[in-house]
Design a protein around this motif. Structure first.
Motif, PDB file in Angstrom:
ATOM      1  N   SER A  13      35.494  15.515  39.551  1.00  0.00           N
ATOM      2  CA  SER A  13      34.175  15.600  40.155  1.00  0.00           C
ATOM      3  C   SER A  13      34.177  14.973  41.543  1.00  0.00           C
ATOM      4  O   SER A  13      35.207  14.505  42.023  1.00  0.00           O
ATOM      5  CB  SER A  13      33.163  14.862  39.267  1.00  0.00           C
ATOM      6  OG  SER A  13      33.455  13.474  39.265  1.00  0.00           O
ATOM      7  N   CYS A  17      27.252  15.740  43.232  1.00  0.00           N
ATOM      8  CA  CYS A  17      27.546  17.093  42.743  1.00  0.00           C
ATOM      9  C   CYS A  17      26.682  17.345  41.506  1.00  0.00           C
ATOM     10  O   CYS A  17      26.924  16.761  40.445  1.00  0.00           O
ATOM     11  CB  CYS A  17      29.035  17.203  42.412  1.00  0.00           C
ATOM     12  SG  CYS A  17      29.496  18.716  41.549  1.00  0.00           S
ATOM     13  N   CYS A  20      28.599  18.778  38.581  1.00  0.00           N
ATOM     14  CA  CYS A  20      29.436  17.753  37.946  1.00  0.00           C
ATOM     15  C   CYS A  20      28.608  16.924  36.973  1.00  0.00           C
ATOM     16  O   CYS A  20      29.030  16.667  35.840  1.00  0.00           O
ATOM     17  CB  CYS A  20      30.065  16.848  39.003  1.00  0.00           C
ATOM     18  SG  CYS A  20      31.150  17.699  40.170  1.00  0.00           S
ATOM     19  N   LYS A  24      29.085  16.900  32.788  1.00  0.00           N
ATOM     20  CA  LYS A  24      29.321  15.639  32.072  1.00  0.00           C
ATOM     21  C   LYS A  24      28.249  15.427  31.004  1.00  0.00           C
ATOM     22  O   LYS A  24      28.558  15.025  29.881  1.00  0.00           O
ATOM     23  CB  LYS A  24      29.350  14.459  33.046  1.00  0.00           C
ATOM     24  CG  LYS A  24      30.584  14.447  33.939  1.00  0.00           C
ATOM     25  CD  LYS A  24      30.637  13.229  34.816  1.00  0.00           C
ATOM     26  CE  LYS A  24      29.507  13.225  35.814  1.00  0.00           C
ATOM     27  NZ  LYS A  24      29.551  12.074  36.742  1.00  0.00           N
ATOM     28  N   GLU A  36      36.058  10.768  33.731  1.00  0.00           N
ATOM     29  CA  GLU A  36      35.723  11.331  35.037  1.00  0.00           C
ATOM     30  C   GLU A  36      36.753  10.901  36.071  1.00  0.00           C
ATOM     31  O   GLU A  36      37.077   9.725  36.186  1.00  0.00           O
ATOM     32  CB  GLU A  36      34.333  10.871  35.480  1.00  0.00           C
ATOM     33  CG  GLU A  36      33.937  11.447  36.823  1.00  0.00           C
ATOM     34  CD  GLU A  36      32.554  11.017  37.268  1.00  0.00           C
ATOM     35  OE1 GLU A  36      32.073  11.580  38.255  1.00  0.00           O
ATOM     36  OE2 GLU A  36      31.957  10.118  36.639  1.00  0.00           O
ATOM     37  N   ASN A  38      36.749  11.093  39.856  1.00  0.00           N
ATOM     38  CA  ASN A  38      35.929  11.382  41.029  1.00  0.00           C
ATOM     39  C   ASN A  38      36.817  11.362  42.265  1.00  0.00           C
ATOM     40  O   ASN A  38      37.310  10.301  42.667  1.00  0.00           O
ATOM     41  CB  ASN A  38      34.808  10.349  41.135  1.00  0.00           C
ATOM     42  CG  ASN A  38      33.848  10.640  42.265  1.00  0.00           C
ATOM     43  OD1 ASN A  38      34.239  11.093  43.335  1.00  0.00           O
ATOM     44  ND2 ASN A  38      32.582  10.368  42.033  1.00  0.00           N
ATOM     45  N   VAL A  59      34.552  21.667  42.644  1.00  0.00           N
ATOM     46  CA  VAL A  59      34.421  20.839  41.457  1.00  0.00           C
ATOM     47  C   VAL A  59      33.063  21.131  40.854  1.00  0.00           C
ATOM     48  O   VAL A  59      32.179  21.618  41.558  1.00  0.00           O
ATOM     49  CB  VAL A  59      34.564  19.326  41.781  1.00  0.00           C
ATOM     50  CG1 VAL A  59      35.978  18.998  42.166  1.00  0.00           C
ATOM     51  CG2 VAL A  59      33.592  18.878  42.840  1.00  0.00           C
ATOM     52  N   PRO A  60      32.881  20.915  39.592  1.00  0.00           N
ATOM     53  CA  PRO A  60      33.801  20.272  38.676  1.00  0.00           C
ATOM     54  C   PRO A  60      34.940  21.187  38.253  1.00  0.00           C
ATOM     55  O   PRO A  60      34.798  22.415  38.269  1.00  0.00           O
ATOM     56  CB  PRO A  60      32.923  19.941  37.474  1.00  0.00           C
ATOM     57  CG  PRO A  60      31.886  21.011  37.464  1.00  0.00           C
ATOM     58  CD  PRO A  60      31.628  21.304  38.921  1.00  0.00           C
TER      59      PRO A  60
END
Length: 88
Positions: A13, A17, A20, A24, A36, A38, A59-60
């Motif tokens: 991620s 975002c 993202c 999650k 995660e 990042n 992303v994700p």
């Protein structure tokens, strides 16, 4: 009796975002433990993602049980297929 298997997902991620955050949350609601990664927090993580998925441009990027699933839409479709399989 079957043991309760831990389901895990890795979510690549970045900050701010929306997709993202959504993926999650969705995975958490479905009982997945989410790790995660990042890419905004470390240049090394960004380079690792590029090495892992050289054609990924957004992303994700999600892996479930070490299998690359893709982005938010791909994860939704994957989870829907699993749900249908377990119900059917």
């Amino acid at each position: 009796m079957q043991k309760n298997l831990q389901r895990k997902a890795i979510v690549w991620s970045k900050n701010n975002c929306v997709a993202c955050a959504s993926v999650k949350m969705l995975l958490g609601q479905r009982g997945y433990t989410v790790q995660e990664n990042n890419i905004d927090t470390s240049p090394m993580l960004k380079q690792e993602l590029i090495a892992l998925l050289p054609t990924a441009r957004s992303v994700p990027q999600v892996f479930i049980d070490d299998i690359h699933i893709g982005g938010l839409d791909n994860v939704r479709a994957y989870l829907d297929r699993i749900k249908e399989t377990t119900l059917g």
